[in-house]
Design an enzyme around this catalytic site. Structure first.
Site: not given
Lengths: 437, 437
Positions: B131, B133, B147, B245, B249, B262, B365
């Site tokens: 996966d 990003y 952040r 998460q 993580y 999934t 995403t």
């Protein structure tokens, strides 16, 4: 388990009774080897391997497990479940025992091959591979290097931290590893990143647990039932490129720094062989939180860990040219892990995640409390700042081309033959040339 | 590709020529369905599916690909390579075209089934799942939530960030998802973490690329050759438990927050069907660094992205009880991704990592630049702080039990029939009871 006198463990094969060999009658680790162009399953005994395909063909094995023993991989046998695993183990123990009748012994002898001349192959199809971070000594020491103020994240003592590895690049012991290319942090804030062969190639000393029984998606495995889902163990080397890792890992974790290769021992030691070496879970220091209930079982606390001594050796081109033996880099023990295998498995499935037969759960680097018990060069050399001096006068911050890393594991306890896990070794090949990139 | 007149795309099957259906003659996505207790491969056409097993049995397909078309999964066909993919596609296009001779048409008609009455199955065995990003809009918006000072890490514009997912829990569209249990952050610094059903269950709108050709371990695939290694695409929903998460993580990335399920669309759109919808790579804003050479190809910059419009819909129990249609949550486009599929693939193999036939590379995403184009609830609701109002008067911070999430994808361009990707949908079941935990 009832205590046996040492003679209970005597085999008719002399090498099996020599404690210098790590494959006594009480061990019988599973493997696979090449014979006449085919892959056959086998067990190791002394300095030999016993061909399970041939044993089944010669009617030495119970009918219910014969077909699974004639498969090329262990997965069908694992699928038959713990009773069948015990049946096969009992059958083989009897067959190789000094008291077996001569006629069966002669048939078994015909199925023996010397390990020295055999080509060992991957005995298990591994669908998924999960890597944990179960050594608090490793996590703390690595954390100190990168976050001196906060070596451990607040989650560490509550969550068995893990991530998914790459199953496609798992290799059996003996296959050389090519130094990988990768992207590295720019030298200055607005500069371009580097791209080339890693300059900080490292090994990680780990133990792999093979899942022997699956769970359906949505059905967690309670910590108290976890042990029946584990078939056996191997040593595992999680090769790591530290310069690639430190640049890529935020925020989603390690990726290309780890997935270029993982080496496993070809011999899978069944959990049954490890019963005499069970050990209590590592005691939590005073003040550490208790694990949450889903990670707690009194039986697991009492005997859920394993007393397995681990060693890492390095052999360089120069050492081999000078006929020097491999150099001992570090020693640690599986008992030092903060989390037990059952806790890793219960946590992994606590959300309903389905494990499959043949999946690997690896421990993460197994480091002990002392600096000399660190299971990787990142720790041993403080990320390259304090190189290790070798007997040849060479030094190492990280691995050089031609270096060979050898992982060994030994189980010893009074009144029981000594076992050694199958050796996990591989050498480093130089990176491919840019023209093939 | 030569331009064709619209009549070139006419099928003898009327529903295939109706632009309301997304499966015209130019699409022919692959799937698998259950028939008489067996799994057969098929392609979608109009409102029907064409049974490839039957087509092969009736000698409608070239001999070289017939056996692969009679397998239960697509992997053997993928293994035959791009020329065979093209041969099958050409054969089926001709067979379903209005100009085909009556005798062949009649044999094909006997192999048609209504999709409405069919049970669709997983057409591809997926060995590994990665996966990425790749949406900078998603990464920036999520980064801002956690952040505010540094939404994007310094590596983002240089490294296509990715991690390994769990292949075992990938499900075809339509299978409900059980709300997972998990550990969550303590309420106060020294408190015990929570453990129970996730309170922030989310979806992620993604595209999945299926690897159609493998590469040997140690042999990178250059960015310019990446496209021949991709067989096709599906929509993918990477279900995520945000509370689990955020606690688990660090430092190794998402694990149990993602691996419980999934969902993929059962229809695999071949890359050949997407040729008319190729688009330039998203232009990099002024001041952004150029990708490193191993991620750069002029052909890829020119046409390496895809113009696919994406939509996410939500249907709640109350909406269904009131016969209200699913509610549109967001719209985005694959074109908005910062990295192209070829860049993801080249990066993944740049260290020699071996991809296997059937592996999935997912984009992560897919969010667009505007707040309404966000591909998950974490973004749309600012991590639950700004719940969404639904037409029923209900609100959602995250998903409730009974909610169904539906992902849709559409390709439109002048002078070409409209395609819709196979729908990706699944509903949420309540968490299992503690007694089964």
């Amino acid at each position: 388990m009832a205590k046996r006198t040492p003679s209970a463990h005597q085999s008719w094969l002399p090498a099996a009774n020599d404690s210098a060999n790590g494959f006594p009658l009480t061990h019988l680790p599973y493997g696979a080897f090449e014979t006449e162009g085919q892959q056959h399953l086998c067990v190791a005994i002394g300095t030999h391997l016993l061909d399970l395909y041939e044993c089944a063909a010669s009617k030495l094995l119970p009918r219910s497990i014969a077909a699974a023993c004639q498969a090329a991989i262990l997965n069908p046998l694992m699928a038959l479940g713990p009773r069948s695993w015990a049946l096969l183990r009992d059958t083989l123990t009897e067959l190789l025992h000094i008291s077996v009748e001569t006629s069966r012994r002669q048939v078994a002898e015909a199925a023996l091959h010397s390990i020295a001349g055999a080509t060992l192959l991957k005995a298990i199809h591994i669908p998924d591979y999960t890597d944990f971070y179960a050594s608090i000594h490793h996590a703390t020491r690595v954390g100190k290097l990168f976050r001196p103020d906060q070596p451990l994240f607040p989650n560490y003592k509550h969550v068995p931290i893990g991530y998914h590895g790459r199953a496609s690049s798992i290799l059996p012991s003996g296959i050389p590893i090519q130094r990988p290319h990768g992207q590295t942090c720019p030298d200055k804030p607005d500069g371009a990143p580097g791209f080339g062969p890693t300059k900080s190639l490292d090994y990680e000393l780990e133990l792999a647990f093979y899942i022997g029984q699956s769970n359906p998606l949505g059905t967690p495995i309670p910590v108290g039932k976890a042990s029946s889902h584990i078939f056996g163990i191997s040593l595992l080397n999680d090769w790591s490129a530290r310069d690639i890792q430190s640049w890529e890992y935020q925020p989603l974790g390690p990726f290309l720094a780890k997935n270029f290769a993982t080496t496993v021992s070809p011999w899978v030691t069944p959990m049954a062989a490890l019963e005499p070496f069970r050990a209590p879970a590592s005691p939590r220091p005073k003040g550490d939180p208790k694990p949450l209930p889903y990670l707690r079982s009194s039986a697991d606390q009492r005997s859920g860990s394993l007393d397995i001594k681990l060693e890492v050796f390095l052999s360089t081109n120069t050492m081999r040219a000078n006929k020097l033996p491999p150099f001992l880099l570090s020693r640690s023990n599986v008992q030092d892990l903060y989390w037990t295998p059952a806790q890793l498995l219960a946590h992994h499935t606590s959300n309903g995640c389905n494990l499959q037969i043949g999946d690997i759960l690896a421990t993460g680097t197994i480091s002990g409390p002392s600096p000399t018990s660190a299971g990787c060069l990142l720790e041993l050399t403080s990320n390259g700042a304090k190189p290790i001096a070798l007997p040849t006068g060479e030094t190492r911050s990280f691995l050089s081309d031609g270096d060979e890393v050898i992982l060994r594991g030994t189980c010893e306890t009074p009144d029981h033959p000594r076992l050694t896990l199958g050796e996990c070794r591989a050498a480093i090949l130089r990176a491919h040339s840019p023209s093939t990139a």
